[in-house]
Scaffold this active site. Sequence first.
Site, PDB file in Angstrom:
ATOM      1  CG  ASP A 353      -0.262  -0.092   2.537  1.00 22.92           C
ATOM      2  OD1 ASP A 353       0.798   0.556   2.691  1.00 22.92           O
ATOM      3  OD2 ASP A 353      -0.747  -0.805   3.433  1.00 22.92           O
ATOM      4  CG  HIS A 356       2.996  -1.154   5.087  1.00 16.72           C
ATOM      5  ND1 HIS A 356       1.866  -0.386   5.234  1.00 16.72           N
ATOM      6  CD2 HIS A 356       3.436  -1.440   6.341  1.00 16.72           C
ATOM      7  CE1 HIS A 356       1.610  -0.215   6.517  1.00 16.72           C
ATOM      8  NE2 HIS A 356       2.554  -0.840   7.219  1.00 16.72           N
TER       9      HIS A 356
END
Length: 642
Positions: A353, A356
């Site tokens: 995402d 991350h």
Amino acid sequence: AEKIKICLQKQVNSSFSLHNGFGGNLYATEEKRMFELVKPKAGASVLNQSTWICFGDSRTDQSNSAFPRSADVSAKTAEKFRSLSGGSLMLSMFGPPGKVDYLYQGCGKHKVFYEGVNWSPHTAIDCYRKNWTDIKLNFQKSIYELASQSHCMSLVNALDKTIPLQATKGVAKNCNNSFLKNPALYTQEVKPLEQICGEENLAFFTLPTQFGTYECKLHLVASCYFIYDSKEVYNKRGCGNYFQVIYDSSGKVVGGLDNRVSPYTGNSGDTPTMQCDMLQLKPGRYSVRSSPRFLLMPERSYCFDMKEKGLVTAVQSIWGKGRKSDYAVDQACLSTPGCMLIQKQKPYIGEADDHHGDQEMRELLSGLDYEARCISQSGWVNETSPFTEEYLLPPKFGRCPLAAKEESIPKIPDGLLIPTSGTDTTVTKPKSRIFGIDDLIIGLLFVAIVEAGIGGYLLGSRKESGGGVTKESAEKGFEKIGNDIQILRSSTNIAIEKLNDRISHDEQAIRDLTLEIENARSEALLGELGIIRALLVGNISIGLQESLWELASEITNRAGDLAVEVSPGCWIIDNNICDQSCQNFIFKFNETAPVPTIPPLDTKIDLQSDPFYWGSSLGLAITTPISLAALVISGIAICRTK
């Protein structure tokens, strides 16, 4: 009868370069620098894979459902991390309501911290304080400082305490109708008579000497208190001045605020804010005294064993797009002596995402998979060369290369080698061999008619009157050079030790003088390498001369009465008595009886730990497997034919 003269011919032309050495010189077709410059790799690494530990969050958490796409480290490195998604050391210290509460603990000489983003402006933690960045900065700085002096550290999530009977645990509307786990808020009910303020609070807490298996020599404790802008804000009920003070067992004040003796801020706010100072306290029993109504009670700490100095690396911990970050980790590390900071150059762009799995961060942390010879603020190095093009910024640890200009690194002969002191010969690549008789003959014999007047070239001899350098004189020369090297090292060490004494207690002075000191170390090392280069050149030259003497003896023995040695390296042969096959037997015996070559010398230079940032008393710290005793002629095996 036709007599011819056969000699070993000197084959040097303008393509050769001259290399001067102690005891002998060389001509060479090629040359190379003794060492190449190395370039540090950006990011973090470790000196020893078995002695490091990391503290992290979801970006290093193997239990995260999106792992490994969510991770900024490899699966191998993730095993070294103490991590939990959503966690941070500061969250575990204070325990805000609804946040991850993870028991951070572990041991390692080198500690890597990649956490902190989960307590940032984006998380919007309130609890009587809109902006926690200053507290986070001081907290992270204290963690890094104590971690650099300890082998083990652990969160202590439950301190023994004694609370006054009149105080009960309280909550706050601006803290999700709850409160922090540390400090805990205790209040006194003063209704129905609000003008009655209640009693002064007296509480006790104990910092343990051990928590589980973790020894505690020093604790990091948050000393929290309220800050009122004026006496009237606190004193609406006629309750006097505000105070919240921590005392040690001897009654000495170690933390807190006392508005009975300290002025209020003078601002116009109606709501207090909470301040938390970071205290470093020894194990023992402490008391807390506070004015009526409110008591902020320390209930957690981080404990450190303070057993050894170690390394600390802090990794910048920021959000991706759309979320607001702070840079407390960066500022804390930069203001902590010895802390190495790993920073991104680009925004965080995640794979799993937005927050991350950043590729740049993965590259910066990929070095954690390896062992480096040197780690520094400039990056890490695992090559063995002692030199780098640019000065490596401190802090740095391990066997770190020194800054040097490429042109200042001594060159050694390579390719085709010919000694100049009394002989001539060739040798192929000295990195694979120094010399061998099979190298000495092929292409070097030539036939000349005596009447042409071509004479032989002087060949080194065992005799004092010969054209070469004797073993005895070479040994004495090498012994003197060896003593000179030791004097050079000793005087350099003494000078650096004096500087160490002057700056050992002043980190800023260390930073100011490091460049000057490193330049001195680099110059001294380059001076030593120049001496070693001269020793190698002289050693090879003398060895080649000696080998040719052996070759000449073998040729004379094979020739018997068929050839007469008229000068070192030259023979007269009657062409009618000794035809071509006879001459081949005498002079080209190596074609059927090759002689083993001598193993190469090891010229590796090894820089030891940096004395300025590792707490070492070493000065100019270099070692080399080149033993001076092994460089003297008596210690060198000469190829001999059987």
